[in-house]
Write an enzyme that holds these catalytic residues in place. Structure first.
Site, PDB file in Angstrom:
ATOM      1  N   CYS A 107       0.835  -1.207   0.000  1.00 35.61           N
ATOM      2  CA  CYS A 107       0.000   0.000   0.000  1.00 35.61           C
ATOM      3  C   CYS A 107       0.876   1.266   0.000  1.00 35.61           C
ATOM      4  CB  CYS A 107      -0.993  -0.037   1.162  1.00 35.61           C
ATOM      5  SG  CYS A 107      -2.376   1.102   0.929  1.00 35.61           S
ATOM      6  N   HIS A 212      -3.586  -5.178   0.724  1.00 32.99           N
ATOM      7  CA  HIS A 212      -3.036  -5.575   2.029  1.00 32.99           C
ATOM      8  C   HIS A 212      -3.068  -7.094   2.203  1.00 32.99           C
ATOM      9  CE1 HIS A 212      -2.498  -1.658   4.082  1.00 32.99           C
ATOM     10  NE2 HIS A 212      -3.423  -1.256   3.231  1.00 32.99           N
ATOM     11  N   GLU A 214      -1.506  -8.856   4.264  1.00 29.89           N
ATOM     12  CA  GLU A 214      -1.413  -9.285   5.673  1.00 29.89           C
ATOM     13  C   GLU A 214      -2.799  -9.527   6.264  1.00 29.89           C
ATOM     14  OE1 GLU A 214      -1.110  -6.260   4.610  1.00 29.89           O
ATOM     15  OE2 GLU A 214      -1.697  -4.766   6.101  1.00 29.89           O
TER      16      GLU A 214
END
Ligand code: MN
Length: 237
Positions: A107, A212, A214
């Site tokens: 990002c 993202h 994660e």
């Protein structure tokens, strides 16, 4: 010894705290790395020493990037800017590129990577791109869910991980990469033309992702987990 992965951190607007989402820490530990959260210090020599110590860099998400870094004044839709973080990241990204150490940049991290390498950005995609079919890039669903597709270039590092030309990803950004420097290539785009993945043509493993992983890895998404595992593998060499 497991590789040590530096994780960039956010700094408060008043510079009173540093912060990292725990999902970034977990993604690194689960992929086999030792996480080391990096504060946004200003001393260049100390930042260079950080780059010497860490085996890889995870550039995390966060506030907007100061447009002065790519030669523009602030657009009225520019969000919060944190000059201390910008200064730190300019140096740590540059030092990691010089050492040809692996970078996974997420990002804001991808945007900073692009700017440090000589690219530029849209300060606000909705205000600056004339596109009637613009997607919603600030999703209203929880972030472990993918909302839009990314079309992946077959001849890319990213494709080696995804093994598919179309993946569904989450989205939480109003800025985006505009021009990519010649030392980089675009490895993923959305249907509205937003650049969502870039990688260096000159380094062993330097990958930027606009979404993202994660968040998605934490919910068990296999592609996201493979991205972190591949990053850690690169850091072991
Ligand atoms: Mn998006």
């Amino acid at each position: 010894m497991k590789p040590v992965i530096g994780i960039t951190s956010s700094i408060a607007k008043d510079e009173s705290w540093h912060r990292v989402t725990d999902l970034n820490v977990k993604a690194i530990t689960e992929a086999g790395g030792v996480p080391a959260i990096l504060p946004n210090i200003s001393e260049v020599k100390m930042i260079q020493q950080m780059a010497d110590i860490i085996d890889g860099l995870l550039g995390t998400g966060g506030y907007d990037i100061d447009p002065l870094l790519y030669g523009e004044e602030p657009h009225q839709k520019l969000g919060t800017v944190t000059p201390a973080r910008d200064h730190f990241e300019e140096i740590i990204f540059k030092e990691m590129l010089q050492r040809n150490k692996p970078i996974l940049a997420i990002c804001r991290g991808m945007q900073m990577l692009n700017v440090v390498a000589g690219g530029d950005m849209y300060q606000d995609i909705y205000a600056q791109i004339d596109q009637p079919n613009m997607l919603q890039h600030s999703q209203q669903a929880p972030y472990q869910y993918g909302v839009h597709f990314v079309h992946i270039e077959k001849n890319s590092l990213l494709f080696q991980m995804t093994e598919t030309e179309k993946i569904k990803v989450n989205s939480n950004h109003h800025q985006a990469v505009r021009n990519v420097p010649s030392s980089f290539k675009i490895s993923g785009k959305t249907s509205d033309g937003i650049i969502e993945a870039i990688e260096s043509k000159e380094h062993y493993f330097v990958l930027g992702l606009q979404w993202h992983p994660e968040h998605m890895a934490s919910a068990g998404d296999q592609v996201s987990k493979k991205i972190f595992r591949s990053f850690l593998q690169a850091c072991q060499i």
